[in-house]
Design a protein around this motif. Structure first.
Motif, PDB file in Angstrom:
ATOM      1  N   ARG A  73      -9.444  14.683  -4.250  1.00  0.00           N
ATOM      2  CA  ARG A  73     -10.715  13.962  -4.184  1.00  0.00           C
ATOM      3  C   ARG A  73     -10.886  13.005  -5.363  1.00  0.00           C
ATOM      4  O   ARG A  73     -11.494  11.933  -5.224  1.00  0.00           O
ATOM      5  N   PRO A 118     -13.855  20.897   1.769  1.00  0.00           N
ATOM      6  CA  PRO A 118     -13.690  19.447   1.934  1.00  0.00           C
ATOM      7  C   PRO A 118     -12.461  18.905   1.219  1.00  0.00           C
ATOM      8  O   PRO A 118     -11.777  18.018   1.732  1.00  0.00           O
ATOM      9  N   CYS A 170     -25.157  23.363   4.111  1.00  0.00           N
ATOM     10  CA  CYS A 170     -23.939  23.704   4.860  1.00  0.00           C
ATOM     11  C   CYS A 170     -24.239  24.700   5.972  1.00  0.00           C
ATOM     12  O   CYS A 170     -23.706  24.576   7.081  1.00  0.00           O
ATOM     13  N   PRO A 211     -17.257  17.629   6.287  1.00  0.00           N
ATOM     14  CA  PRO A 211     -15.903  18.199   6.216  1.00  0.00           C
ATOM     15  C   PRO A 211     -15.910  19.715   6.048  1.00  0.00           C
ATOM     16  O   PRO A 211     -14.957  20.388   6.467  1.00  0.00           O
ATOM     17  N   THR A 212     -16.969  20.268   5.461  1.00  0.00           N
ATOM     18  CA  THR A 212     -17.059  21.728   5.333  1.00  0.00           C
ATOM     19  C   THR A 212     -17.116  22.378   6.709  1.00  0.00           C
ATOM     20  O   THR A 212     -16.444  23.389   6.967  1.00  0.00           O
ATOM     21  N   THR A 217     -12.081  11.686   2.678  1.00  0.00           N
ATOM     22  CA  THR A 217     -13.505  11.524   3.002  1.00  0.00           C
ATOM     23  C   THR A 217     -14.385  12.146   1.928  1.00  0.00           C
ATOM     24  O   THR A 217     -15.370  11.541   1.479  1.00  0.00           O
ATOM     25  N   ALA A 218     -14.026  13.367   1.506  1.00  0.00           N
ATOM     26  CA  ALA A 218     -14.821  14.053   0.495  1.00  0.00           C
ATOM     27  C   ALA A 218     -14.815  13.275  -0.816  1.00  0.00           C
ATOM     28  O   ALA A 218     -15.838  13.190  -1.509  1.00  0.00           O
ATOM     29  N   SER A 247     -14.460  24.943  -1.603  1.00  0.00           N
ATOM     30  CA  SER A 247     -13.845  23.603  -1.697  1.00  0.00           C
ATOM     31  C   SER A 247     -13.116  23.197  -0.425  1.00  0.00           C
ATOM     32  O   SER A 247     -12.090  22.519  -0.475  1.00  0.00           O
ATOM     33  N   TYR A 270     -23.779  15.123   3.085  1.00  0.00           N
ATOM     34  CA  TYR A 270     -22.536  14.443   3.475  1.00  0.00           C
ATOM     35  C   TYR A 270     -21.347  15.404   3.408  1.00  0.00           C
ATOM     36  O   TYR A 270     -20.481  15.423   4.275  1.00  0.00           O
ATOM     37  N   ASN A 271     -21.322  16.230   2.369  1.00  0.00           N
ATOM     38  CA  ASN A 271     -20.201  17.136   2.148  1.00  0.00           C
ATOM     39  C   ASN A 271     -20.151  18.254   3.183  1.00  0.00           C
ATOM     40  O   ASN A 271     -19.105  18.867   3.396  1.00  0.00           O
TER      41      ASN A 271
END
Length: 300
Positions: A15, A268, A165, A135-136, A275-276, A266, A131-132
């Motif tokens: 990242r 993402p 999340c 991917p999570t 992306t992350a 972690s 946003y995160n």
């Protein structure tokens, strides 16, 4: 633009590469610490050992998502060098120098307070966390599919916590046809779970609510999936704990009981580092731009 800004990027995973790329494009000057095994070169970025950096000229320090451990060591996957951020290092930085980290702990809080430095925890910001969560969710779905021999559709999924999340995870599993129940403490969260057409329950009743669970997903960074809870789970249950280390699951007792329990912080950075990293890079570039008046006001 960040022309003239001197930034130290210390350690981290893939990242950080997106952050480095973005900041060099904005004309910042970067000292890369813990990256000597990185093959890629960035214009305006120099690989250095932490002992070689002149911190008296550093306007900002960017740490990985996890920050430091409780001894001050920074994770560095692109280096074998042991990198430790100390109070002495921070004391050498200018008064306006800001420290950026995903999360913090007692050590990082302590050295920033002792040196009177501003610490920005990126994951405490709603925009970053939301946003995160994208991917999570994808990473959680991937793990659920990889480690089960049944479909998500029709399975009983229990999600613990309705934070940023937890909400996204519950919605995604529901959309795939799972029967989702969500545990929370706050009355407004229980109301939101009902509004989402999911089954709410109070976390104080967790031991009775987890019976029949096929997939248990914990998002709460507290010891909530303890031995008493694990004892109530069916033998085939998979536990996916995405809370920050050490998670909220008694992994020792889960192994003893034969319950598959996976710690997956972690996500993402594992499933979608590009992306992350772009999410963090965009927010950091905005925050660094906002510090420009402070930097100029201090004679830079």
């Amino acid at each position: 633009m960040l022309t003239g800004m001197q930034i130290a990027v210390i350690g981290g995973d893939a990242r950080q590469l997106e952050i480095i790329r973005k900041l060099t494009e904005l004309d910042a000057k970067l000292a890369l610490i813990g990256f000597e095994q990185l093959d890629h070169a960035f214009t305006g970025a120099v690989k250095e050992k932490i002992s070689e950096v002149d911190f008296s000229n550093i306007d900002a320090i960017i740490l990985p998502v996890a920050g430091t451990n409780l001894e001050g060591q920074v994770e560095t996957i692109f280096s074998n060098e042991k990198v430790v951020l100390t109070e002495d290092i921070l004391s050498k930085t200018p008064e306006h120098c800001t420290i950026y980290s995903g999360i913090s702990n007692s050590y990082l809080n302590g050295i920033t307070e002792q040196t009177n430095k501003k610490l920005v925890q990126l994951f405490s910001r709603d925009d970053v966390a939301i946003y995160n969560s994208i991917p999570t969710v994808e990473g959680t779905l991937m793990m659920a599919i990889q480690h089960t021999d049944f479909t998500i559709h029709g399975s009983n999924v229990t999600v613990l916590g309705l934070g940023r999340c937890g909400m996204s995870i519950a919605r995604a599993f529901h959309a795939l046809g799972a029967k989702v129940k969500v545990g929370a403490r706050k009355s407004e969260h229980l109301a939101r779970i009902t509004e989402m057409a999911l089954t709410p329950f109070q976390l104080s009743n967790i031991e009775t609510e987890v019976s029949g669970t096929d997939i248990l997903i914990n998002t709460i960074p507290q010891p909530i999936v303890n031995a008493s809870v694990i004892a109530k789970l069916p033998a085939h249950t998979i536990v996916i704990d995405i809370a920050s280390k050490p998670g909220g699951t008694d992994f020792r007792y889960a192994e003893k009981r034969g319950i598959k329990a996976l710690l997956a912080p972690s996500l993402p950075g594992i499933v979608a580092p590009k992306t992350a990293g772009q999410i963090l890079a965009d927010v950091l570039s905005q925050l660094l731009s906002e510090t420009e008046p402070d930097r100029k006001g201090n004679g830079k």
